[in-house]
Design a protein around this motif. Sequence first.
Motif, PDB file in Angstrom:
ATOM      1  N   LEU A   1      -2.848  -4.141   3.212  1.00 34.03           N
ATOM      2  CA  LEU A   1      -3.965  -4.820   2.555  1.00 34.03           C
ATOM      3  C   LEU A   1      -3.539  -6.108   1.864  1.00 34.03           C
ATOM      4  CD1 LEU A   1      -6.958  -4.832   1.662  1.00 34.03           C
ATOM      5  CD2 LEU A   1      -6.225  -3.509  -0.338  1.00 34.03           C
ATOM      6  N   LEU A   2      -2.479  -6.050   1.065  1.00 36.59           N
ATOM      7  CA  LEU A   2      -2.071  -7.248   0.330  1.00 36.59           C
ATOM      8  C   LEU A   2      -1.625  -8.364   1.259  1.00 36.59           C
ATOM      9  CD1 LEU A   2      -0.172  -5.929  -2.813  1.00 36.59           C
ATOM     10  CD2 LEU A   2      -2.533  -6.667  -2.593  1.00 36.59           C
ATOM     11  N   GLU A   3      -0.908  -8.018   2.306  1.00 42.54           N
ATOM     12  CA  GLU A   3      -0.484  -9.037   3.270  1.00 42.54           C
ATOM     13  C   GLU A   3      -1.700  -9.687   3.932  1.00 42.54           C
ATOM     14  OE1 GLU A   3       2.475  -9.700   7.110  1.00 42.54           O
ATOM     15  OE2 GLU A   3       2.273  -7.693   6.250  1.00 42.54           O
ATOM     16  N   LYS A   4      -2.691  -8.874   4.290  1.00 42.18           N
ATOM     17  CA  LYS A   4      -3.910  -9.416   4.904  1.00 42.18           C
ATOM     18  C   LYS A   4      -4.655 -10.339   3.935  1.00 42.18           C
ATOM     19  CE  LYS A   4      -4.870  -5.714   8.193  1.00 42.18           C
ATOM     20  NZ  LYS A   4      -5.789  -4.636   8.560  1.00 42.18           N
ATOM     21  N   ILE A   5      -4.793  -9.909   2.686  1.00 39.21           N
ATOM     22  CA  ILE A   5      -5.477 -10.735   1.685  1.00 39.21           C
ATOM     23  C   ILE A   5      -4.702 -12.024   1.444  1.00 39.21           C
ATOM     24  CG2 ILE A   5      -6.173 -10.901  -0.744  1.00 39.21           C
ATOM     25  CD1 ILE A   5      -6.780  -7.872  -0.629  1.00 39.21           C
ATOM     26  N   ALA A   6      -3.384 -11.914   1.320  1.00 40.28           N
ATOM     27  CA  ALA A   6      -2.559 -13.105   1.092  1.00 40.28           C
ATOM     28  C   ALA A   6      -2.703 -14.092   2.244  1.00 40.28           C
ATOM     29  CB  ALA A   6      -1.099 -12.703   0.907  1.00 40.28           C
ATOM     30  N   THR A   7      -2.682 -13.587   3.450  1.00 43.64           N
ATOM     31  CA  THR A   7      -2.805 -14.455   4.621  1.00 43.64           C
ATOM     32  C   THR A   7      -4.178 -15.136   4.658  1.00 43.64           C
ATOM     33  OG1 THR A   7      -1.237 -13.099   5.845  1.00 43.64           O
ATOM     34  CG2 THR A   7      -2.691 -14.514   7.148  1.00 43.64           C
ATOM     35  N   LYS A   8      -5.238 -14.369   4.399  1.00 46.66           N
ATOM     36  CA  LYS A   8      -6.602 -14.930   4.444  1.00 46.66           C
ATOM     37  C   LYS A   8      -6.877 -15.927   3.324  1.00 46.66           C
ATOM     38  CE  LYS A   8      -8.761 -11.311   7.085  1.00 46.66           C
ATOM     39  NZ  LYS A   8      -9.869 -10.433   7.299  1.00 46.66           N
ATOM     40  N   THR A   9      -6.145 -15.816   2.216  1.00 45.99           N
ATOM     41  CA  THR A   9      -6.368 -16.733   1.097  1.00 45.99           C
ATOM     42  C   THR A   9      -5.355 -17.882   1.065  1.00 45.99           C
ATOM     43  OG1 THR A   9      -5.016 -15.361  -0.387  1.00 45.99           O
ATOM     44  CG2 THR A   9      -7.422 -14.938  -0.340  1.00 45.99           C
ATOM     45  N   GLY A  10      -4.572 -18.011   2.135  1.00 44.86           N
ATOM     46  CA  GLY A  10      -3.603 -19.092   2.207  1.00 44.86           C
ATOM     47  C   GLY A  10      -2.303 -18.812   1.463  1.00 44.86           C
TER      48      GLY A  10
ATOM     49  N   PHE B   1       3.729 -17.326   0.625  1.00 43.76           N
ATOM     50  CA  PHE B   1       4.257 -16.812  -0.633  1.00 43.76           C
ATOM     51  C   PHE B   1       4.510 -15.314  -0.524  1.00 43.76           C
ATOM     52  CE2 PHE B   1       3.653 -15.175  -5.035  1.00 43.76           C
ATOM     53  CZ  PHE B   1       4.792 -15.751  -5.590  1.00 43.76           C
ATOM     54  N   TYR B   2       3.614 -14.591   0.142  1.00 47.91           N
ATOM     55  CA  TYR B   2       3.793 -13.151   0.325  1.00 47.91           C
ATOM     56  C   TYR B   2       5.131 -12.867   1.007  1.00 47.91           C
ATOM     57  CZ  TYR B   2       2.987  -8.322   1.717  1.00 47.91           C
ATOM     58  OH  TYR B   2       3.107  -6.955   1.885  1.00 47.91           O
ATOM     59  N   LYS B   3       5.492 -13.684   1.991  1.00 50.07           N
ATOM     60  CA  LYS B   3       6.724 -13.461   2.762  1.00 50.07           C
ATOM     61  C   LYS B   3       7.963 -14.056   2.100  1.00 50.07           C
ATOM     62  CE  LYS B   3       4.189 -13.096   7.053  1.00 50.07           C
ATOM     63  NZ  LYS B   3       3.801 -13.706   8.297  1.00 50.07           N
ATOM     64  N   LEU B   4       7.786 -14.812   1.022  1.00 50.17           N
ATOM     65  CA  LEU B   4       8.914 -15.434   0.346  1.00 50.17           C
ATOM     66  C   LEU B   4       9.883 -14.388  -0.192  1.00 50.17           C
ATOM     67  CD1 LEU B   4      10.294 -17.985  -0.868  1.00 50.17           C
ATOM     68  CD2 LEU B   4       8.886 -17.616  -2.897  1.00 50.17           C
TER      69      LEU B   4
ATOM     70  N   LEU C   1       2.762 -10.640  -5.886  1.00 47.15           N
ATOM     71  CA  LEU C   1       1.353 -10.439  -5.538  1.00 47.15           C
ATOM     72  C   LEU C   1       0.947  -8.984  -5.759  1.00 47.15           C
ATOM     73  CD1 LEU C   1       1.074 -12.723  -2.387  1.00 47.15           C
ATOM     74  CD2 LEU C   1       0.134 -13.150  -4.666  1.00 47.15           C
ATOM     75  N   ASP C   2       1.845  -8.044  -5.477  1.00 46.50           N
ATOM     76  CA  ASP C   2       1.607  -6.631  -5.740  1.00 46.50           C
ATOM     77  C   ASP C   2       1.389  -6.417  -7.241  1.00 46.50           C
ATOM     78  OD1 ASP C   2       2.164  -3.594  -4.759  1.00 46.50           O
ATOM     79  OD2 ASP C   2       3.221  -3.929  -6.645  1.00 46.50           O
ATOM     80  N   SER C   3       2.248  -6.997  -8.056  1.00 47.42           N
ATOM     81  CA  SER C   3       2.115  -6.853  -9.514  1.00 47.42           C
ATOM     82  C   SER C   3       0.797  -7.432 -10.009  1.00 47.42           C
ATOM     83  CB  SER C   3       3.281  -7.538 -10.232  1.00 47.42           C
ATOM     84  OG  SER C   3       4.472  -6.841  -9.989  1.00 47.42           O
TER      85      SER C   3
END
Length: 169
Positions: free
Chosen positions: A119-128, A132-135, A146-148
């Motif tokens: 879910l978080l990866e999908k949200i991060a990807t959709k919001t640009g 950062f998620y993959k950093l 992002l999880d925190s």
Amino acid sequence: MKHRPATFAALLGLTRAASAIGDFWIQDDFCARVKGASDDHPVTYVDPTTEQKTTHGTVDGRKACLKHCLTYTATQAIVAGAGARALGIKVHPAAAAAALAISFTTHYAADRRVPGKGLLEKIATKTGNGGFYKLADFGMNGAFHLDSAWHHGWETVAAVVATTKATTR
């Protein structure tokens, strides 16, 4: 309730502290490593004591995430319950149950981090924010931050819910 902002602040502080305890002290190494496992992305776990290697897929990933979320939510219930009692705050049982349900379900949704499907990866990807998620460099871990932030946001919602019908003694 006349003191609802103070009650909210107290409950948020208690649940925030309990969240850190549940995530970083109570969660065991197995759950932390396996909770995102899937059949498409299995996780090999090396037992730190026996050095035995085991491979885990979807069923084990779901079980590990469930176990973590149960202990995490139990930690929140214990810490927030004891803290509220010590502070003279009486939380309505239905509000407490609803707040803990919010915490449990949103925590599970975020922590089942199946690569490419979480879910978080999908949200991060959709919001640009996919980059950062993959950093995972320069001392940073985007997925962790992002999880925190996700958990902090939902803990705030849960604390608002928990103050419903709360009273002071």
